[in-house]
Design an enzyme around this catalytic site. Structure first.
Site, PDB file in Angstrom:
ATOM      1  N   PHE A  15       0.939  -1.255   0.083  1.00 48.41           N
ATOM      2  CA  PHE A  15      -0.071  -0.025   0.142  1.00 48.41           C
ATOM      3  C   PHE A  15       0.711   1.211   0.112  1.00 48.41           C
ATOM      4  CE2 PHE A  15      -2.610   2.611   3.304  1.00 48.41           C
ATOM      5  CZ  PHE A  15      -3.064   3.774   2.199  1.00 48.41           C
ATOM      6  N   THR A  39       1.908 -10.031   1.134  1.00 47.83           N
ATOM      7  CA  THR A  39       0.687  -8.974   1.373  1.00 47.83           C
ATOM      8  C   THR A  39       0.549  -7.782   0.339  1.00 47.83           C
ATOM      9  OG1 THR A  39       1.696  -7.482   2.981  1.00 47.83           O
ATOM     10  CG2 THR A  39       0.510  -9.219   3.770  1.00 47.83           C
ATOM     11  N   GLY A  40       1.879  -7.635  -0.409  1.00 47.88           N
ATOM     12  CA  GLY A  40       1.701  -6.730  -1.697  1.00 47.88           C
ATOM     13  C   GLY A  40       1.009  -7.399  -2.810  1.00 47.88           C
ATOM     14  N   ASP A  60      12.488 -11.942  -0.952  1.00 50.80           N
ATOM     15  CA  ASP A  60      12.140 -11.761   0.373  1.00 50.80           C
ATOM     16  C   ASP A  60      13.365 -11.222   0.972  1.00 50.80           C
ATOM     17  OD1 ASP A  60      11.771 -12.167   3.027  1.00 50.80           O
ATOM     18  OD2 ASP A  60      11.054 -14.413   3.161  1.00 50.80           O
ATOM     19  N   GLY A 106      22.499  -3.451   6.112  1.00 50.71           N
ATOM     20  CA  GLY A 106      23.680  -3.872   5.738  1.00 50.71           C
ATOM     21  C   GLY A 106      24.019  -3.213   4.234  1.00 50.71           C
ATOM     22  N   TYR A 149       4.185  -7.389  15.985  1.00 52.13           N
ATOM     23  CA  TYR A 149       4.358  -5.992  15.089  1.00 52.13           C
ATOM     24  C   TYR A 149       5.252  -5.397  16.083  1.00 52.13           C
ATOM     25  CZ  TYR A 149       3.255  -2.383  12.112  1.00 52.13           C
ATOM     26  OH  TYR A 149       3.135  -1.490  10.773  1.00 52.13           O
TER      27      TYR A 149
END
Ligand code: UDP
Length: 316
Positions: A15, A39-40, A60, A106, A149
């Site tokens: 989103f 979730t994209g 990922d 990193g 979360y």
């Protein structure tokens, strides 16, 4: 061909991430968008795929992260963000906030890039200070259902500050409060998408608890503007971004009723565990440092979001 800055957006098909990709392209950046699509949604960036300055990589970010060539900015926006999603994906949420943030930092260190972390108002938990300034340390239950979360994002903030202090990486931290608008997933479970979907499909609106709990809803175009300003600003301390206009969940029902011009049936469901009672950002810092404050009223934003859902065939 000489291009502008080169930016990487993790969660770029999400989103906020996809709206950020749009903004960066508009600003003349070359954009690399990374998303594992849990979730994209590719639909959010489909219009950018033919653009010479845009590249999508399905990946990922909790895995080793490397991209060829220079990078000026990394915007780390990968994470489930709806309570329904992060409770369905608790391990992935903890991993992307911890391992994913480590990998993104990193890469920022290796490339000499500036990193913007998408943090959250959830670092304040169920707050005992109201409204919430950035100086408030929060009231979080680490072992409750929202802890996955909240603690992931708190760890991400600590890791970001460690990379800044220890490695000199240029970092920015946005504490993002409730945001809504086009490209919210219709079934992501958040209150705005739930209420609009329910109203458009003629189902009762599900109010959790008695509906007196409050949130402060920011329209996505305001949020993206605040995020871009923060990315370009100086100052490493976290900055709250959100709309300080606080509404109860009952007020939100009334706002949807006013827009649709009819009374809506409501059902009352149990309040989820650890659901914050109140939430409102103190945006003094954003006003002073970024010259930013939200412009879009709740009702105007809801109208645009309704138009978006209707455009996807909802309630047809
Ligand atoms: N909520 C609600 N009905 C719904 C979904 C959520 O009353 O269908 C409430 C929820 O309990 C919370 C608020 O609305 O008090 C905002 O929930 P959301 O999931 O949008 O995000 P949160 O701010 O809790 O992360």
């Amino acid at each position: 061909m000489s291009r502008g800055p080169r930016s990487l957006v993790t969660g770029g098909a999400g989103f906020l991430g996809s709206h950020l990709c749009d903004r960066l392209i508009q600003e003349g950046h070359e954009v690399i968008c990374i998303d594992n699509l849990i979730t994209g949604d590719m639909d959010h960036v489909a219009h950018l795929l033919g653009h010479a300055g845009f590249r999508f990589i399905k990946y990922d970010v909790t895995e080793y992260l490397y991209v060829e060539g220079p990078l000026n900015y990394i915007l780390h926006f990968a994470s489930p963000a709806s309570p329904v999603d992060y409770q369905r994906l608790p391990i992935q949420t903890l991993k992307v906030g911890s391992l994913g943030t480590h990998k993104a930092l990193g890469l920022a260190k290796a490339k000499g890039a500036r990193l913007l972390l998408a943090s959250t108002s959830e670092v304040y938990g169920d707050p005992q200070v109201h409204p919430q300034p950035e100086s408030y340390w929060g009231h979080v239950n680490p072992v409750g259902p929202r802890g996955v979360y909240d603690e992931a994002k708190r760890f991400a903030e600590a890791m970001t500050m460690a990379y800044h202090r220890y490695h000199g990486v240029e970092t920015r931290i946005a504490r993002i409060f409730n945001t809504f608008g086009p490209r919210m997933r219709p079934h992501d479970g958040r209150v705005v998408s739930n209420f609009l979907m329910q109203a458009l499909e003629g189902r009762p609106l599900t109010v959790y608890g008695d509906g007196t709990q409050t949130r402060s809803f920011c329209f996505v175009s305001d949020m993206v503007d605040g995020l871009f300003r923060l990315l370009m600003s100086s100052g490493v301390e976290p900055v709250n971004l959100g709309n300080p206009a606080e509404r109860s969940i009952r007020d939100l029902v009334a706002a949807v009723e006013a827009i649709l011009g009819r009374r809506l049936e409501v059902t009352f469901n149990p309040l989820p565990q650890d659901d914050p009672r109140v939430r409102r950002p103190d945006i003094t810092r954003a006003r002073e440092r970024l010259g930013w404050e939200p412009k879009v009223e709740l009702e105007a934003g809801l109208r645009e979001t309704i138009a978006y859902f209707r455009g996807k065939g909802v309630g047809a």
